[in-house]
Design a protein around this motif. Structure first.
Motif, PDB file in Angstrom:
ATOM      1  N   MET A   1      24.008  39.261  42.052  1.00  0.00           N
ATOM      2  CA  MET A   1      23.593  41.229  41.504  1.00  0.00           C
ATOM      3  C   MET A   1      22.076  40.985  41.292  1.00  0.00           C
ATOM      4  SD  MET A   1      26.766  42.727  42.849  1.00  0.00           S
ATOM      5  CE  MET A   1      26.606  44.358  41.019  1.00  0.00           C
TER       6      MET A   1
ATOM      7  N   ARG B   1      24.192  37.740  27.455  1.00  0.00           N
ATOM      8  CA  ARG B   1      24.465  35.918  27.481  1.00  0.00           C
ATOM      9  C   ARG B   1      23.604  36.524  29.247  1.00  0.00           C
ATOM     10  NH1 ARG B   1      30.125  37.228  29.254  1.00  0.00           N
ATOM     11  NH2 ARG B   1      30.319  39.700  29.226  1.00  0.00           N
ATOM     12  N   LYS B   2      24.391  37.562  30.201  1.00  0.00           N
ATOM     13  CA  LYS B   2      24.406  37.653  31.061  1.00  0.00           C
ATOM     14  C   LYS B   2      23.597  36.675  32.635  1.00  0.00           C
ATOM     15  CE  LYS B   2      27.541  40.785  30.520  1.00  0.00           C
ATOM     16  NZ  LYS B   2      28.332  42.540  30.977  1.00  0.00           N
TER      17      LYS B   2
ATOM     18  N   ARG C   1      27.388  37.622  34.761  1.00  0.00           N
ATOM     19  CA  ARG C   1      27.637  38.627  35.761  1.00  0.00           C
ATOM     20  C   ARG C   1      28.286  37.936  36.768  1.00  0.00           C
ATOM     21  NH1 ARG C   1      24.666  43.039  37.024  1.00  0.00           N
ATOM     22  NH2 ARG C   1      25.779  44.020  38.553  1.00  0.00           N
ATOM     23  N   ARG C   2      27.190  36.870  37.128  1.00  0.00           N
ATOM     24  CA  ARG C   2      27.856  35.594  38.061  1.00  0.00           C
ATOM     25  C   ARG C   2      29.149  35.296  38.027  1.00  0.00           C
ATOM     26  NH1 ARG C   2      22.561  32.792  39.744  1.00  0.00           N
ATOM     27  NH2 ARG C   2      22.737  32.830  37.939  1.00  0.00           N
TER      28      ARG C   2
ATOM     29  N   PHE D   1      31.350  36.375  36.192  1.00  0.00           N
ATOM     30  CA  PHE D   1      32.193  37.503  36.780  1.00  0.00           C
ATOM     31  C   PHE D   1      32.261  37.554  37.726  1.00  0.00           C
ATOM     32  CE2 PHE D   1      33.203  42.286  37.150  1.00  0.00           C
ATOM     33  CZ  PHE D   1      34.197  42.611  35.702  1.00  0.00           C
ATOM     34  N   LEU D   2      31.255  37.406  38.581  1.00  0.00           N
ATOM     35  CA  LEU D   2      31.733  38.124  40.651  1.00  0.00           C
ATOM     36  C   LEU D   2      32.376  37.041  41.501  1.00  0.00           C
ATOM     37  CD1 LEU D   2      28.704  40.166  40.512  1.00  0.00           C
ATOM     38  CD2 LEU D   2      30.586  41.111  41.460  1.00  0.00           C
TER      39      LEU D   2
ATOM     40  N   ARG E   1      38.269  41.371  46.827  1.00  0.00           N
ATOM     41  CA  ARG E   1      38.733  40.613  45.936  1.00  0.00           C
ATOM     42  C   ARG E   1      37.194  39.115  45.150  1.00  0.00           C
ATOM     43  NH1 ARG E   1      41.873  37.979  51.086  1.00  0.00           N
ATOM     44  NH2 ARG E   1      42.557  40.542  51.478  1.00  0.00           N
ATOM     45  N   THR E   2      37.026  40.079  44.163  1.00  0.00           N
ATOM     46  CA  THR E   2      35.960  39.607  44.153  1.00  0.00           C
ATOM     47  C   THR E   2      36.221  39.373  42.278  1.00  0.00           C
ATOM     48  OG1 THR E   2      34.659  41.245  43.308  1.00  0.00           O
ATOM     49  CG2 THR E   2      33.736  40.254  45.356  1.00  0.00           C
TER      50      THR E   2
ATOM     51  N   VAL F   1      36.187  42.277  40.706  1.00  0.00           N
ATOM     52  CA  VAL F   1      35.761  42.427  39.850  1.00  0.00           C
ATOM     53  C   VAL F   1      36.889  43.686  38.885  1.00  0.00           C
ATOM     54  CG1 VAL F   1      34.291  44.818  40.127  1.00  0.00           C
ATOM     55  CG2 VAL F   1      33.437  43.007  40.455  1.00  0.00           C
ATOM     56  N   MET F   2      37.663  43.653  40.022  1.00  0.00           N
ATOM     57  CA  MET F   2      38.561  45.169  39.913  1.00  0.00           C
ATOM     58  C   MET F   2      39.257  44.892  38.731  1.00  0.00           C
ATOM     59  SD  MET F   2      39.075  47.665  41.553  1.00  0.00           S
ATOM     60  CE  MET F   2      38.859  47.684  43.438  1.00  0.00           C
TER      61      MET F   2
ATOM     62  N   LEU G   1      38.219  44.187  35.112  1.00  0.00           N
ATOM     63  CA  LEU G   1      38.746  45.664  34.441  1.00  0.00           C
ATOM     64  C   LEU G   1      39.858  46.099  34.153  1.00  0.00           C
ATOM     65  CD1 LEU G   1      36.681  48.516  36.548  1.00  0.00           C
ATOM     66  CD2 LEU G   1      36.570  48.086  35.039  1.00  0.00           C
TER      67      LEU G   1
END
Lengths: 541, 436
Positions: free
Chosen positions: B1, B8-9, B18-19, B21-22, B230-231, B233-234, B237
């Motif tokens: 992304m 830190r991302k 970030r990765r 995370f995904l 299905r990564t 993210v949701m 959240l």
């Protein structure tokens, strides 16, 4: 027949062999090969929300929704893209993006704000991407006269002791060298300053050092500015780093020297250009300049780069490009267009792939299928996108009047996390990107600005009460209204049923005065709150 | 992304959360509802059990702190090797540390200095990854993201993202460190970052009852099809929303407010920013936070190390000594473990610029409390402080020691994204001299 189709395509402004069609044709081949079923096409409302968030950085207003849905033109999606690209909001959003990408969100306001203003102009006038890079790389003058200078000031890195200026230059310029490559060439050159990338035959440690030397003759001179503030002037000074040499250490401790150059072409004192001019000329001509921008834009619009891993800026041989033909074609067209960023965005947004739903099917649910773009990735919003969208939702018809102040107030309540750089060889790491975290949730659930607006007599709830009344009958009209404002779509039948069901939590809570307007007003507030806190609001999908 | 600048991302050469995370494969608990939270607290109270409350405060000296000028001055070595700033005698006979740590010297009976801590990755990214997660990852130097979970995230997974009794997060971060994220454990176990205005947003805007009603309402409709994504993210959240909710219902705000502290304690810590963060860390640990990371950078001293040490070290000396005194005065020395470390040590021979360069073969590590045996040095370096003379203590051993203190089973394992059960530890043993 074929001729007629071609005519139709030309009429619609999308010739069958244009870049958008090329993207779709290439992806279709991949989908077949990978046995992927593409997702369905987005609904008009979904498309409007997505492309608005992407191009102008916010959700559409109610008026914009109506205007779009009432447009009877067959190619209204294409017309919408054109309209958004022409809006001042487009320039504002992309100035946001590039200010954050270049300076970082944490840059002091006295740098970020004028830099943002300068970029706003750039995008409003649709100046070329090449011009952007050149203006930044060749920036001269004071921070007051030329905001582009801020990039140098922000990224100049460690100072060199004054006695060594003649030898090494005024500042190390390491972050600048690394960052311009990252942003414009999509290459993390800064990582090779200490060591070669494994498997990378092209860029080596020496190349980084040689390019870094091309910035060592930049002179920073403090000038008294307006008020107490001090401006900084940038010029080229041949008296700095006179020898043109720079030592660097291999990881095995071997000390080597290099001279200024750009991927093997050497700058010498006889070169009829300043070192920066020498750099800028080669930098924008290099193939990675166009490819890097395609990589960046593709990643931005699709939520995944064109290569294997997620990151757009990891162009090493270890991370192969999965769609080389798309990359080549878009890069070539981009150069042909005169580095027209809007044109590139138009090609992407007008492709069918961009307009696919994000809902997965059995064939494309896994993260490893993301790179084939047979559905849109669910993307997180940046805090600026969320703040601007909140401003749209909260201020309603007063959006234009109130947006600037509201956005500033909202952003002040939520700053992203930071991590300090561990060492001299890193950029100051900042993250203007989505800051999905408990902290964002706290902001949305319990920030004081949102709550103030919800209960304000001029707020969205008070307005809805005035228009529809605070009563069970009013509720039936208020729900679709609030859904449109926040999510840009009507409620589903099920949602409508749940939210109007007297058994819904709110009604069960033993409220005695269910017929009182105050009760209904507070229910509207809660409803608004719930929608702003839904995942649907904070994601681009 | 897209992640040009990052926190830190993706700090420059590091990949990022970030990765993570995904890629988040496994995501655990969504939010607790008010009712279930209250139920959990009530049950804990009924059973008369205090939730396990040992904690770790992880003070990271970012940049690679010199092992020589900190806790192994080696004054017997030749001039170009030994501490450039000399040494100071501590209150434990036979133990000397770098001269700038005068205050720590006076509480050294409550400290342990490890002089054989070592690994082999002298890159910032890779070295950090190794010490923070227990695993080497060479690619971290080339921009690859964290591929193993950090210690704090492991604890968050094991204990739950929030303390069931107090609602406070299990894992709190004050300044990020590369490699302090959850990696594939999932973003639900990311640290709660205290930066920005997070703390102001803990001032409840509405009553807790109203907040609970709103949340019920939010949960009564499904605004977005979970199948869309299905990564992770949701799911992430949902988890953040739940954690934020727990925070709002907890005493978090009071806990984060150090001005509520006894004036004498405030005096002890003083105005020093680092010290105040350490005071907050102690308050958090008291309130049930299990892991606090704190990054205090500026240790990449390639040139003129003596001067840099005199600038950078006194704040640490003051903050650490105040913290150690405070924790011991409160009798919490068995409940809180302080770990002081960084990504590596520095070259034993002073370089041409009077500095020292990266050197993982001997690294910096000091500890205090945690019920461990204090007032000692652990292990020994060779004559020029180049390598351990005794059996090297590895980041794995440090990890095993931390596990022991936190009550995490040594064989703890979770399924990785491919579904394979993966042990968190791999060969590490609790440091014998410390655990007795």
């Amino acid at each position: 027949m074929a001729f007629h189709l071609l005519c139709l395509a030309l009429l619609l402004g999308q010739p069958g062999n244009g870049p958008s069609a090329f993207i779709d044709a290439e992806l279709a081949i991949r989908w077949q090969k990978e046995k992927l079923t593409p997702a369905e096409k987005t609904s008009d409302q979904e498309f409007l929300r997505r492309v608005s968030l992407d191009l102008i950085g916010r959700i559409p207003t109610l008026q914009e929704q109506e205007a779009y849905l009432q447009d009877a033109a067959k190619d209204r999606r294409r017309l919408l893209v054109d309209r958004l690209l022409a809006q001042d909001d487009f320039a504002r959003h992309w100035a946001d993006k590039w200010s954050d990408w270049l300076l970082g969100w944490a840059a002091p306001a006295e740098a970020w704000d004028p830099f943002h203003g300068w970029l706003h102009q750039h995008f409003a006038k649709n100046r070329s991407h090449k011009e952007l890079a050149e203006k930044l790389l060749l920036a001269r003058g004071t921070t007051a006269d030329n905001p582009a200078v801020h990039l140098y000031v922000r990224l100049r890195g460690e100072p060199v002791p004054e006695k060594d200026w003649e030898k090494w230059g005024q500042y190390e310029m390491v972050p600048f060298t690394g960052h311009v490559f990252r942003v414009f060439h999509a290459y993390r050159l800064q990582c090779v300053q200490c060591h070669d990338n494994p498997g990378d035959g092209d860029v080596r440690q020496e190349a980084f050092q040689a390019m870094n030397l091309l910035f060592r003759q930049v002179r920073f001179t403090p000038k008294p500015g307006a008020g107490k503030k001090s401006d900084i002037e940038i010029s080229d000074d041949p008296a700095l780093n006179k020898s043109g040499l720079s030592p660097y250490e291999r990881r095995n401790g071997l000390l080597l020297f290099t001279t200024p150059g750009f991927y093997g072409s050497l700058w010498t004192k006889k070169t009829n250009q300043t070192r920066r001019e020498f750099f800028a000329e080669r930098f924008v001509k290099h193939a990675d300049f166009a490819r890097g921008h395609v990589s960046l834009m593709w990643d931005y619009f699709f939520g995944h780069g064109l290569h294997r891993t997620l990151d757009f800026d990891d162009m090493t041989p270890a991370n192969p490009i999965v769609h080389p033909k798309i990359m080549d074609r878009l890069a070539a067209e981009f150069v042909k267009s005169g580095h027209d960023t809007k044109a590139l965005m138009r090609w992407i947004c007008n492709s069918e792939a961009y307009g696919l739903k994000s809902v997965a099917n059995k064939s494309n649910a896994g993260p490893e299928q993301a790179v084939f773009f047979s559905r849109m990735q669910v993307r997180t919003l940046t805090r600026r996108q969320v703040a601007e969208s909140l401003a749209v939702a909260l201020s309603g018809e007063d959006y234009l009047k109130r947006r600037a102040k509201l956005r500033a107030e909202l952003l002040a309540e939520f700053t992203p996390e930071t991590i300090p750089p561990a060492s001299h060889c890193e950029l100051e790491p900042l993250n203007p990107e989505a800051d999905l975290s408990v902290r964002q949730a706290l902001w949305l659930m319990n920030g004081s600005v949102i709550e103030r607006e919800l209960v304000s007599p001029q707020g969205p709830v008070a307005r809805a009460v005035k228009k529809y009344g605070a009563s069970p009958e009013g509720l039936k009209k208020v729900i679709p209204h609030i859904f449109a404002i926040t999510l840009g779509r009507p409620p589903t039948a099920r949602e409508m049923e749940t939210l109007t069901d007297p058994k819904t939590a709110q009604f069960r809570a033993g409220k005695q005065q269910a017929d009182a307007p105050a009760f209904w007003t507070s229910y509207y507030e809660d409803l608004f709150w719930a929608l702003l806190n839904s995942n649907e609001f904070t994601l681009n999908h | 992304m897209l992640n040009l600048w990052s926190d830190r991302k993706t700090p420059a050469c590091d990949g990022g959360t970030r990765r993570d995370f995904l890629k988040a494969g496994v995501l655990g608990m969504g939010g607790l509802t008010l009712a279930s939270l209250m139920r959990a607290r009530a049950q804990a109270a009924e059973a008369g059990q205090r939730t396990r409350n040992t904690s770790v405060v992880w003070l990271w000296l970012g940049g690679g702190p010199t092992h020589v000028e900190t806790f192994d001055p080696k004054m017997s070595a030749p001039a170009e090797f030994r501490s450039t700033i000399g040494s100071v005698q501590t209150n434990v006979a036979g133990i000397e540390i770098g001269s700038v740590f005068e205050k720590m010297a006076r509480v050294s009976d409550k400290m342990a200095y490890v002089r054989s801590f070592a690994h082999t990755n002298s890159g910032h990214g890779g070295g950090t990854h190794w010490v923070m997660t227990g695993y080497n990852f060479a690619a971290a130097d080339n921009g690859q993201g964290q591929n193993k979970p950090g210690l704090g995230s492991i604890l968050a997974r094991q204990r739950g993202a929030n303390n069931p009794e107090t609602g406070l997060p299990t894992y709190v971060r004050m300044n990020g460190i590369l490699g302090d994220g959850p990696s594939w454990l999932g973003s639900a176990y990311a640290p709660f970052d205290t930066g920005g205005n997070a703390r102001n947003n803990m001032n409840l805007q509405v009553t807790t009852e109203r907040l609970a009603e709103r949340r019920e309402l939010l949960r009564s409709f499904d605004s977005l099809d979970r199948e869309v994504d299905r990564t992770g993210v949701m799911a992430g959240l949902d988890s953040f929303e739940g954690q934020a909710y727990n925070l709002l219902l907890s005493k978090a705000r009071e806990t984060f407010d150090i001005t509520r502290e006894d004036p004498r304690t405030l005096d002890l810590y003083g105005n020093n920013r680092l010290a105040q963060q350490m005071l907050m860390a102690r308050r958090l640990c008291e309130a049930g936070v299990g892991f606090v990371t704190l990054n205090y950078g500026g240790w990449d001293m390639h040139g003129n190390i003596a001067q840099s040490m005199r600038q950078t070290a006194p704040a640490v000396d003051h903050a650490v000594s105040a913290f150690v005194r405070d924790v011991n005065q409160r009798g919490m020395q068995d409940d809180i473990l302080l770990v002081i470390t960084g990504e590596f040590g520095r070259t034993p021979r002073v370089n041409g610029g009077a500095g020292r360069d990266h050197w993982a073969p001997l690294s910096t590590l000091a500890l205090s409390g945690g019920g461990l045996k204090m007032g000692q040095t652990v292990g020994e370096s060779n004559a020029r402080a180049e390598v351990p003379k005794t059996t090297p203590i590895t980041p794995q051993d440090l990890m095993a020691t931390v596990f022991r203190v936190l009550g995490i089973p040594q064989d703890l394992h979770y399924n990785d994204p491919t579904g394979r059960p993966t042990t968190m530890l791999n060969g590490g043993r609790p440091i014998r001299e410390l655990v007795g």
